[in-house]
Design an enzyme around this catalytic site. Structure first.
Site, PDB file in Angstrom:
ATOM      1  N   GLN A  92      67.900  47.812  55.605  1.00 21.86           N
ATOM      2  CA  GLN A  92      68.886  46.630  55.977  1.00 21.86           C
ATOM      3  C   GLN A  92      68.320  45.484  55.324  1.00 21.86           C
ATOM      4  OE1 GLN A  92      70.343  47.065  59.725  1.00 21.86           O
ATOM      5  NE2 GLN A  92      72.339  44.787  59.360  1.00 21.86           N
ATOM      6  N   GLU A 127      59.138  47.606  50.140  1.00 16.40           N
ATOM      7  CA  GLU A 127      59.285  49.078  50.902  1.00 16.40           C
ATOM      8  C   GLU A 127      60.016  49.771  51.735  1.00 16.40           C
ATOM      9  OE1 GLU A 127      55.638  51.386  52.429  1.00 16.40           O
ATOM     10  OE2 GLU A 127      57.940  51.824  52.393  1.00 16.40           O
ATOM     11  N   GLU A 165      67.817  57.667  55.472  1.00 11.32           N
ATOM     12  CA  GLU A 165      66.835  57.908  56.467  1.00 11.32           C
ATOM     13  C   GLU A 165      67.139  57.719  57.685  1.00 11.32           C
ATOM     14  OE1 GLU A 165      62.156  56.147  56.171  1.00 11.32           O
ATOM     15  OE2 GLU A 165      64.010  54.536  55.474  1.00 11.32           O
ATOM     16  N   GLY A 174      59.950  47.476  55.699  1.00 13.79           N
ATOM     17  CA  GLY A 174      60.369  48.085  56.877  1.00 13.79           C
ATOM     18  C   GLY A 174      61.801  48.753  56.114  1.00 13.79           C
ATOM     19  N   SER A 175      63.473  48.231  57.198  1.00 19.73           N
ATOM     20  CA  SER A 175      64.342  49.276  57.030  1.00 19.73           C
ATOM     21  C   SER A 175      64.792  48.858  55.666  1.00 19.73           C
ATOM     22  CB  SER A 175      65.579  48.809  58.093  1.00 19.73           C
ATOM     23  OG  SER A 175      65.561  47.170  57.924  1.00 19.73           O
ATOM     24  N   CYS A 217      56.863  55.714  56.897  1.00 15.49           N
ATOM     25  CA  CYS A 217      57.602  55.797  55.578  1.00 15.49           C
ATOM     26  C   CYS A 217      57.483  57.203  54.640  1.00 15.49           C
ATOM     27  CB  CYS A 217      56.763  54.751  54.685  1.00 15.49           C
ATOM     28  SG  CYS A 217      55.644  54.512  54.404  1.00 15.49           S
TER      29      CYS A 217
END
Lengths: 495, 495
Positions: free
Chosen positions: B208, B229, B356, B205-206, B265
């Site tokens: 954060q 990841e 990103e 995921g993100s 991704c």
């Protein structure tokens, strides 16, 4: 004059630049470097051994053995990277005619991660210090290395560093591939771990020391692995029939507790057994061995003092009594052996009793029944090793117990003591926390190299850009997994 | 009613108990379980695909492909553990006559680490969610798994969980080997990560989200690995001759940027090239493709909003201008493609520009010369991939540049785009931070299993206590390293 931070910045910048060159040097040339270090240590073996003996109080035979182990490790890693199989080369050949999409050619191997900071161990001033297993495996993987000099053996460390630097020049390695930081402050260690160019840390020592590095690393914006081998009480389980029939057991246990003044990470600090005549007889004989043992000088006064303190604390815990103790020496630098005893219920209710007392100390836990014995094992934190003395029938009968022990350790020994770590490929020297910070890696043996490497995939790379390990012809003749088959053959590309 | 913490405690206790049984179940039986999950998903493929389509806005063809990928992964791991080679069995036979000390018999293989908590990805509601690669590889390794339901596709997740539970019962697996936590709060995720019985975490995921889990794990007394990841801009380097001669390049780049509304991704968020006519022509053609592209619905409104915001922030940075943008849709749930351009000097001085922007966005960095191009690469954080478009001569000539790129990524693609991750053994889907939290492991392909296993050594164990993988006869006929030789043969024990 430079501040510590400026010094660390300079060291790490140099380590980063050295890495950029060193990572592209092939395995055979890196192997020559490691062999040259081993040659250099052998050539200066007498001076090095003398320094190490003076600084560590370890006996001559032990230090000479350690010189051999150190050069042996360096040569073993040299052979490993010279042969080249270790990179786990994997090739999936492409298929341009595949529908709906062409299949790319993918080739993967391990590449080094970057500069590694090494903190040596006080109890192995050679084999796990400046040119020890951590340094050897990191250099073998293709990483640059920064060793922080150990405060307990600074002169030994400096001398070995000099040997490494000479080998570095003689074999034409990039400058600063190896660096030695002669600063024993905790501050410099923390700064090295927190530096953005540092990509991994190896440490052997106390739990407190290891966890301080883990915490320093946790404050980094970028996570990096900290491989700390810290503390283990290496429980030994004695089963009834084995206690009755194995007449060597008391002497074997005593020798393992006393070996090297108990200053081994695999020292058996915990003995678990069922109450009964067998145990009573065994303890009588073990007590004789312990009482007759002669205290020896420990690695340094600091360690001896900590040993005394931790032993005292252990003996003050509820229900703990001394089974046997060697007479204390007049000099506080000496460590006198002690074996204590406690009931399973007192042990289970007190987590302090499963903490390591680094030195010739062991605690016997007397269990009333098998259920209690299993409960004791379940109360244990992670360990490097677990030992199991039993007849063939007993090992089957106590399967549930053995499985619980297995879950908590990295190596299980049947009818043997944990001390005496064989250096070979099938050895795993590691274990669940707090034995180490990462149970997935070993710090002894060939596989220690995997701590410092990462996989890298090349997709549709021109043959000329591929490293030797991945080229069609298999010029290094290494074992590779090609299209899911293990083979030493070359790759035939049909296009 | 139970509090969240009580619920988490119960779930983890059950996961721990299930692990104790499951870890002793052999590879072939675990493989049957994975195959049964794949069968179950195939049987319910229509219902599952419909749910996933509704919840993710992904087109039918893409979701159907993902169903195939999900079952394919499960079957691939089933085959891997059924064959058994993956455990890296290593045997060093003993020698009781060795002097001065007998050589012990040591046998090592990988064993599972314990309960694993999995957080699925929003962009792969099947292949990287409830029964996705993380769950499949952890179950394959012998770990129990706890999946926290993804808030963006809760019904898909619940349905797949139901299929897994049915497979669990049908193949006689211990209850609670797989558990599904239907609570989308951040709190429950944190509690799962911090629970003492949790031994590892997998997340996609993100940045954060991933870093929040890393921080939660860092507050544990016992360190555990968090495989997150997270984020990657997947730089593509275009070399001059290649821009001049490769007529497909603009279309290829545009397709990669636009694929799946940029929600991969491996989406190429950065294009690096030297100023010149070649680049100008390429950008003209790329701009046409982008302008003509039709916005599509993104995974959910939240992601679309974040895309808009991050894109706006990127476009507001000094020196950034829009090269081409698709017309925005009326609905804010849609993502419109944008390609922007910036000079190398503006890029290098602004770290925000290498972050990103999840969606169909790419930033072209126009470099004045090769030196600048190298500086841009040096300014990049870790990436999943790096791509390199060049002729054979150019690849040689730009070697220094390619080496810098290699250091910062996990996979390097020559003359191809990063999207389209081939699922095979030689694939590495991982990379230096912040692409992932641990560059040493992949989350795609067979090797993903190594995240969830640790080595374990048996010393002088009775043959009857050894797992099949390590027994003399080699009953599973797996590849083993015996006395430093790779072999499929049995072990002859001379004693």
């Amino acid at each position: 004059m430079m501040t510590t931070q400026e010094h660390v910045d300079q060291v790490m910048l140099q380590a980063g630049q050295a890495f950029d060159q060193y990572r592209n040097i092939d395995g055979k040339r890196r192997a020559a470097f490691l062999q040259a270090i081993a040659d250099g240590i052998q050539a200066d073996a007498e001076i090095i051994a003398k320094l190490a003996q003076e600084e560590s109080n370890l006996p001559e035979a032990r230090i000479k053995g350690e010189v051999g182990r150190t050069t042996g490790q360096l040569r073993a890693f040299a052979e490993l990277i010279s042969a080249g199989h270790w990179v786990q080369a994997t090739i999936d050949t492409g298929d341009t005619s595949r529908k709906p999409l062409p299949k790319p050619d993918l080739r993967k191997m391990l590449v080094p991660v970057g500069p590694i900071v090494v903190f040596g161990a006080s109890n192995f001033p050679l084999a796990f210090s400046t040119a020890g297993g951590d340094t050897a495996s990191a250099l073998a993987a293709g990483c640059s290395v920064i060793v922080k000099s150990h405060p307990a053996h600074p002169r030994t460390s400096a001398k070995v560093a000099e040997v490494i630097k000479t080998a570095m020049t003689e074999t034409g390695m990039p400058p600063f591939v190896f660096q030695h930081v002669e600063d024993s402050s905790i501050e410099v260690g923390q700064q090295l771990v927190r530096h953005p160019l540092t990509k991994g840390v190896a440490f052997t020592g106390s739990r407190q020391g290891g966890m301080a590095l883990v915490e320093a690393a946790a404050r980094r914006p970028e996570p990096i692995p900290v491989f700390a081998e810290m503390s283990s009480v290496n429980p030994i389980v004695l089963l009834p029939e084995s206690m009755r029939t194995n007449k060597e057991l008391p002497k074997l246990l005593a020798a393992s507790v006393l070996q090297g003044v108990g200053q081994f990470c695999t020292n058996p600090g915990l003995i678990l057994a069922l109450r009964g005549e067998g145990l009573d007889r065994l303890l009588d004989e073990l007590a004789v061995e312990i009482r007759n043992s002669v205290p020896s000088k420990m690695l340094h006064r600091g360690i001896a003092r900590i040993y005394s303190t931790l032993k005292m604390i252990a003996l003050e815990q509820p229900g703990v009594s001394v089974l046997a103790a060697a007479a204390e020496a007049d000099d506080e630098a000496f460590g006198a052996a002690t074996v204590a005893i406690v009931s399973a219920s007192d042990f289970i209710s007190n987590a302090h009793l499963s903490e390591e007392v680094f030195g010739p100390f062991s605690l016997v836990v007397r269990c009333e029944n098998v259920k209690e014995l299993i409960e004791v094992v379940k109360a244990l934190p992670g360990q490097l090793t677990g030992s199991f003395f039993g007849t063939a029938d007993e090992i089957q009968a106590y399967d549930a117990l053995a499985r619980e022990l297995q879950k908590r350790c990295g190596r299980m020994i049947f009818n043997g003591v944990p001390t005496g770590v064989e250096v070979c490929k099938a050895m795993h020297h590691g274990g669940p926390f707090p034995a180490t910070t990462d149970a997935r890696f070993t710090s002894v043996g060939a596989d220690a190299i995997y701590r410092f490497a990462r996989p890298f995939s090349f997709q549709n790379a021109p043959e000329s850009w591929l490293p030797l390990e991945l080229q069609n012809e298999n010029p290094l003749q290494i074992l590779r997994c090609v299209d899911n088959e293990w083979t030493f053959s070359e790759v035939m590309v049909v296009n």
